[in-house]
Design an enzyme around this catalytic site. Structure first.
Site, short mmCIF file in Angstrom:
data_model
loop_
_atom_site.label_atom_id
_atom_site.label_comp_id
_atom_site.label_asym_id
_atom_site.label_seq_id
_atom_site.Cartn_x
_atom_site.Cartn_y
_atom_site.Cartn_z
N PHE A 8 19.62 -9.08 -47.75
CA PHE A 8 19.80 -8.06 -46.69
C PHE A 8 20.35 -6.78 -47.49
O PHE A 8 21.32 -6.86 -48.20
CB PHE A 8 20.82 -8.35 -45.59
CG PHE A 8 20.87 -7.41 -44.48
CD1 PHE A 8 19.82 -7.23 -43.59
CD2 PHE A 8 21.80 -6.44 -44.45
CE1 PHE A 8 19.77 -6.39 -42.39
CE2 PHE A 8 22.09 -5.69 -43.36
CZ PHE A 8 20.97 -5.36 -42.49
N GLU A 9 19.92 -5.78 -47.17
CA GLU A 9 20.36 -4.39 -47.75
C GLU A 9 21.53 -3.74 -46.96
O GLU A 9 21.46 -3.30 -45.98
CB GLU A 9 19.01 -3.25 -48.01
CG GLU A 9 19.71 -1.76 -48.56
CD GLU A 9 20.07 -2.03 -49.80
OE1 GLU A 9 21.20 -1.97 -50.20
OE2 GLU A 9 19.43 -2.60 -50.65
N GLU A 12 24.22 1.92 -46.67
CA GLU A 12 23.46 2.52 -45.43
C GLU A 12 22.79 3.94 -45.76
O GLU A 12 23.38 4.39 -46.84
CB GLU A 12 24.64 2.69 -44.36
CG GLU A 12 25.38 1.42 -43.75
CD GLU A 12 26.45 1.14 -44.54
OE1 GLU A 12 27.22 0.42 -44.05
OE2 GLU A 12 26.85 1.48 -45.57
N GLU A 66 22.00 -2.38 -36.58
CA GLU A 66 22.14 -2.04 -38.04
C GLU A 66 23.10 -0.73 -38.16
O GLU A 66 22.54 0.15 -38.03
CB GLU A 66 20.86 -1.90 -38.85
CG GLU A 66 19.94 -3.02 -39.24
CD GLU A 66 19.32 -3.73 -38.11
OE1 GLU A 66 18.62 -4.78 -38.48
OE2 GLU A 66 19.01 -3.09 -37.38
N SER A 67 24.30 -1.11 -37.92
CA SER A 67 25.38 -0.06 -38.23
C SER A 67 25.68 0.77 -37.01
O SER A 67 25.97 0.22 -35.90
CB SER A 67 25.08 0.74 -39.37
OG SER A 67 24.90 0.05 -40.62
N CYS A 81 21.61 0.57 -41.95
CA CYS A 81 21.60 -0.23 -43.27
C CYS A 81 20.17 -0.94 -43.04
O CYS A 81 19.14 -0.65 -42.10
CB CYS A 81 22.59 -1.25 -43.23
SG CYS A 81 22.80 -2.17 -42.06
N PHE A 231 27.90 -10.67 -36.00
CA PHE A 231 26.52 -11.19 -36.14
C PHE A 231 26.64 -12.44 -36.37
O PHE A 231 27.44 -13.27 -36.70
CB PHE A 231 25.65 -10.34 -36.82
CG PHE A 231 25.84 -8.86 -36.40
CD1 PHE A 231 24.64 -8.42 -35.59
CD2 PHE A 231 26.54 -8.08 -36.89
CE1 PHE A 231 24.63 -7.00 -35.31
CE2 PHE A 231 26.61 -6.56 -36.50
CZ PHE A 231 25.62 -6.18 -35.69
N SER A 237 30.46 -5.62 -37.56
CA SER A 237 30.27 -4.21 -37.66
C SER A 237 31.66 -3.85 -36.44
O SER A 237 31.77 -4.48 -35.61
CB SER A 237 29.00 -3.59 -37.05
OG SER A 237 28.12 -3.54 -37.85
N HIS A 250 31.30 -1.96 -41.89
CA HIS A 250 30.25 -2.87 -41.74
C HIS A 250 30.12 -3.75 -42.85
O HIS A 250 30.60 -3.41 -43.88
CB HIS A 250 28.78 -1.85 -41.60
CG HIS A 250 28.89 -0.87 -40.61
ND1 HIS A 250 28.50 -1.42 -39.24
CD2 HIS A 250 28.98 0.34 -40.63
CE1 HIS A 250 28.65 -0.43 -38.46
NE2 HIS A 250 28.96 0.80 -39.19
N GLU A 254 27.00 -12.23 -47.48
CA GLU A 254 26.50 -13.29 -48.35
C GLU A 254 26.77 -13.07 -49.83
O GLU A 254 26.50 -11.95 -50.46
CB GLU A 254 25.02 -13.27 -47.94
CG GLU A 254 24.52 -13.47 -46.76
CD GLU A 254 24.21 -12.39 -45.64
OE1 GLU A 254 23.28 -12.44 -44.92
OE2 GLU A 254 24.90 -11.31 -45.78
#
Length: 344
Positions: A8-9, A12, A66-67, A81, A231, A237, A250, A254
């Protein structure tokens, strides 16, 4: 086309749009009057959704899948992100602001770090050149003072990408600063606090509140109203509101591509203690690498950063500065621990 492994990237993309209007009555609520349908449709273009929201008398703050998104009467900040297509929010936001509210775009700022998984990014985020080309094609011609810059560090894996455009080269936001902190290689024990227990049966809000308290995030600014979300199975977040100032965190915990970001805005006359904030952030995440981008007119804020973290074992590795027509100076600093972590 073969793709390398991609996690996961975390890094952001951040877009800030400012608007103006000649009618003072329209500016009391301004962009906050946008229908939620308009916000929802814009986020669909970006490929994310709202998971939690809170507002006060100054602005509205949305935690996204995502953010984050922040909506003030005359400005919008959206930060996403993963493989979201953030820049696709520009056209609908400019359109809705103009047709629904009579507001005209006056400045634009786009910033991001260096992606961990650049080959996984969809267009227009395939390269900084592609991003700049896309932004310039989308902007109205009145935003004619434009600048794009890649601010380097000593590491090829850390650079700060900045594009700004404004209709007035003297339109500086005099008393505000923006602090953007990006952290990678988080301490595994601390990152582990952002994993949920399997089958905990809790809502994202409830699990997020527990993470906020367990990690000490609620101590960064004890005066802030915090809207947090955890999440499943991992990730976190939060948006913080303190009067007219926001903060946001955020976390992608992992191992192998762990990442956390902290951002806040304030004024040089505000009571937010930058030294306390930065030290607390480092204490919560203990990153292997950290970059800090400070956007402001003066030297006070960025000069405090190194002094704040060096007593905590973080050494300043590089510092770059550039000037931009809409926001004064941007200073990009990178840090890493004096001693390498054992086991790395």
């Amino acid at each position: 086309m073969a793709f390398a492994f991609s996690g996961f990237e975390g890094f952001e993309k951040r877009l800030e749009l400012h608007f103006f209007c000649d009618d003072p009555a329209l500016l009391q609520l301004g962009l906050r009057k946008l229908d939620f349908d308009c916000i929802h449709q814009t986020l669909q273009e970006v490929q994310c959704t709202v998971v939690s929201a809170v507002g006060n008398s100054y602005f509205d703050a949305y935690v996204l899948s995502e953010s984050s998104l922040f909506v003030y009467p005359t400005k919008i900040i959206i930060k996403t992100c993963g493989t979201t297509q953030l820049l696709k929010s520009m056209t609908p936001l400019i359109f809705y602001a103009h047709t629904h509210l009579g507001l005209t775009l006056s400045s634009c700022r786009y910033t991001r770090g260096t992606f961990i998984f650049p080959l996984s990014q969809p267009f227009p985020h395939t390269s900084f050149n592609d991003e700049v080309t896309y932004i310039e094609a989308t902007l109205p011609p009145n935003l004619c003072f434009r600048k794009a810059s890649i601010m380097p560090s000593k590491s090829s894996s850390h650079a700060w990408h900045v594009f700004t455009a404004t209709s007035d080269s003297h339109a500086l936001y005099h008393h505000n600063y923006t602090l953007e902190i990006c952290m990678t290689d988080l301490d595994p024990l601390l990152a582990g606090k952002f994993f949920r227990r399997p089958g905990d049966g809790r809502s994202g809000d409830s699990a997020g509140r527990e993470m906020t308290e367990l990690t000490g995030i609620d101590g960064i600014n004890p005066h802030a109203l915090v809207c947090d979300f955890a999440f499943d199975p991992c990730g976190y977040s939060m948006n913080g509101m303190d009067g007219e100032w926001y903060s946001t965190i955020h976390v992608t915990p992992e191992e192998g591509y762990s990442y956390a970001s902290f951002e806040c805005v304030g004024s040089r006359s505000s009571e937010v203690d930058v030294v306390h904030v930065v030290r607390k952030v480092v204490q919560i995440f203990r990153p292997g690498t950290m970059s800090v981008s400070t956007t402001s007119l003066g030297n006070e804020v960025w000069r405090k950063v190194a002094g704040a973290v060096e007593p905590m074992g973080m050494k300043l590795r590089s510092c770059a500065m550039d000037q931009f027509p809409d926001s004064g100076s941007v200073v990009f600093q990178t840090f890493s621990p004096l001693r390498r972590k054992s086991g790395h």
